[in-house]
Motif scaffolding. Structure first.
Motif, PDB file in Angstrom:
ATOM      1  N   TYR A 126      -5.708  -8.636  -3.980  1.00  0.00           N
ATOM      2  CA  TYR A 126      -5.584  -8.086  -5.340  1.00  0.00           C
ATOM      3  C   TYR A 126      -5.121  -6.639  -5.215  1.00  0.00           C
ATOM      4  O   TYR A 126      -5.639  -5.896  -4.380  1.00  0.00           O
ATOM      5  N   ILE A 170      -4.175  -3.075 -12.256  1.00  0.00           N
ATOM      6  CA  ILE A 170      -4.544  -4.280 -11.508  1.00  0.00           C
ATOM      7  C   ILE A 170      -3.408  -5.299 -11.531  1.00  0.00           C
ATOM      8  O   ILE A 170      -2.958  -5.704 -12.610  1.00  0.00           O
ATOM      9  N   GLY A 177      -8.575 -12.730  -8.442  1.00  0.00           N
ATOM     10  CA  GLY A 177      -9.518 -12.431  -9.522  1.00  0.00           C
ATOM     11  C   GLY A 177     -10.668 -11.562  -9.051  1.00  0.00           C
ATOM     12  O   GLY A 177     -10.674 -11.041  -7.936  1.00  0.00           O
ATOM     13  N   ASP A 183     -20.373  -3.825 -14.106  1.00  0.00           N
ATOM     14  CA  ASP A 183     -19.615  -2.604 -13.822  1.00  0.00           C
ATOM     15  C   ASP A 183     -20.548  -1.450 -13.446  1.00  0.00           C
ATOM     16  O   ASP A 183     -21.732  -1.467 -13.764  1.00  0.00           O
ATOM     17  N   LYS A 198      -5.722 -14.297 -18.066  1.00  0.00           N
ATOM     18  CA  LYS A 198      -6.969 -14.105 -17.322  1.00  0.00           C
ATOM     19  C   LYS A 198      -8.049 -14.969 -17.935  1.00  0.00           C
ATOM     20  O   LYS A 198      -8.288 -14.894 -19.147  1.00  0.00           O
TER      21      LYS A 198
END
Ligand SMILES: O=C(O)CCC(=O)C(=O)O
Ligand SMILES: [Fe+2]
Length: 373
Positions: A126, A170, A177, A183, A198
């Motif tokens: 990613y 991103i 993913g 977070d 997504k």
């Protein structure tokens, strides 16, 4: 061996034990499953949608931010240059010769795009770049604008170079993913999708982590790759969706999702995606974020408090007593002006001016709002 291949070899070697890289489970052949992830049945899309042009900011704050409820926003990024510049061709044209962070290494965008096209990895690498304003990548900052609803960010009172990482560009090919996580520091986030789709799954903060894994899957370590979680555990969660209070959806290009602080969330990309996300501190998550910041980033927290001390010493003093910092002022769309935040009324009636400080700081110390608007 080209430097690009060399770099890939190094990344794979580095992550061999950590990430189950490679194509052991041949997910690149599971076309039918990928299609289902891209186009789920209607019940598997239970998030609320609002068009930001149909409501004022109060509605969003009351119904979603204050209520800590996820929502999908439309109409929030229609006019961003990103919608033209962040296609595969656009990325090649504008950023092909710029370097971006991929699995902790610096890779040219053109090489990463080549990798995306060719990879058969179960869980492809990613691209996660947090330094949007550096090393020739600074065009990214002008490609998007922080949506009005998220403009005021209390961490924005300190320079970007000092505050905890807060924004990421991103890029990921199909099968990439982010596995289920919360977070950092209790912050909330918005995530704007420009290209691709997504698949999101979210659970409220009070649901314990163990609940997202069927009992037979003992090794939760395997599930730090999104694809494995979505393939093995997600169907189990669908069966228990009610009890788990699960929210899920497929985000489309041009949609911005709001993820309230501490909500568990996982993301799977069933096709090539490009997105930008920012984490923020607002009136509604402030108490939690401040408490976590104090605990986890003690030194930074001191500095943060100092800025507040400088702006309004009386209030900062009171904030110390109360173990939370008051918020200052907020721009009110309906009143067309600055209003004091309720929580402040008991502390000080004077102008706290946090936002003024953020807005007038130098470019290297600009707030998230000013740096990207
Ligand atoms: O993969 C994604 O787009 C989700 C990113 C995310 O949740 C995060 O950066 O915390
Ligand atoms: Fe996240």
């Amino acid at each position: 061996m080209t430097p690009y291949k060399h770099l890939l070899t190094r990344i794979y070697a580095k992550n061999k034990n950590k990430h189950n890289r490679g194509h052991k489970r041949k997910f690149y052949k599971k076309k039918k499953w990928m299609k289902k992830m891209l186009k789920p049945v209607a019940e598997e899309n239970n998030i609320e949608y609002i068009n930001i042009n149909d409501h004022d900011g109060h509605y969003f704050r009351k119904m979603f931010e204050k209520a800590e409820k996820p929502v999908m926003l439309t109409g929030a990024c229609d006019d961003w240059p990103a919608s033209k510049k962040w296609s595969k061709d656009g990325l090649m044209k504008y950023y092909g010769d710029k370097m971006f962070k991929v699995a902790g290494e610096q890779m040219y965008m053109r090489d990463y795009l080549k990798y995306c096209k060719r990879t058969r990895d179960d869980s492809p690498l990613y691209l996660f770049e947090e330094a949007l304003d550096q090393a020739g990548r600074d065009g990214l900052i002008d490609d998007y604008t922080v949506p009005e609803l998220f403009k005021y960010d209390y961490y924005g009172a300190v320079p970007n170079s000092v505050r905890p990482p807060f924004r990421w560009f991103i890029v990921g090919p199909e099968r990439s993913g982010s596995t289920i996580h919360q977070d950092p520091l209790g912050t909330s986030a918005w995530n704007a999708l420009i290209e691709g789709h997504k698949k999101w799954v979210m659970f409220p903060a009070h649901i314990p982590r163990e609940k997202f894994y069927p009992k037979k899957y003992k090794s939760k370590d395997a599930y730090h790759e999104a694809i494995y979680w979505f393939h093995d555990c997600y169907p189990y969660c669908v069966k228990h969706a009610k009890e788990l209070e699960m929210i899920e959806c497929v985000q489309k290009p041009g949609e911005v999702i709001f993820v309230p602080g501490d909500w568990w969330h996982g993301v799977f990309n069933p096709d090539f995606t490009v997105a930008v996300t920012q984490n923020f501190v607002s009136k509604y998550n402030f108490k939690r974020v401040f408490a976590r910041t104090k605990r986890e980033r003690a030194r930074f927290c001191q500095r943060w408090k100092k800025v507040l001390d400088y702006v309004e010493p009386d209030v900062a003093l009171k904030a110390n007593e109360l173990d939370h910092i008051p918020y200052g002022r907020r721009w009110s769309e309906s009143d067309s002006g600055w209003t004091d935040i309720d929580a402040l009324s008991t502390l000080s009636t004077s102008d706290i001016g946090l936002y003024d400080l953020a807005a007038s700081s130098s470019s290297s110390s600009s707030s998230s709002s000013s740096s990207s608007s």
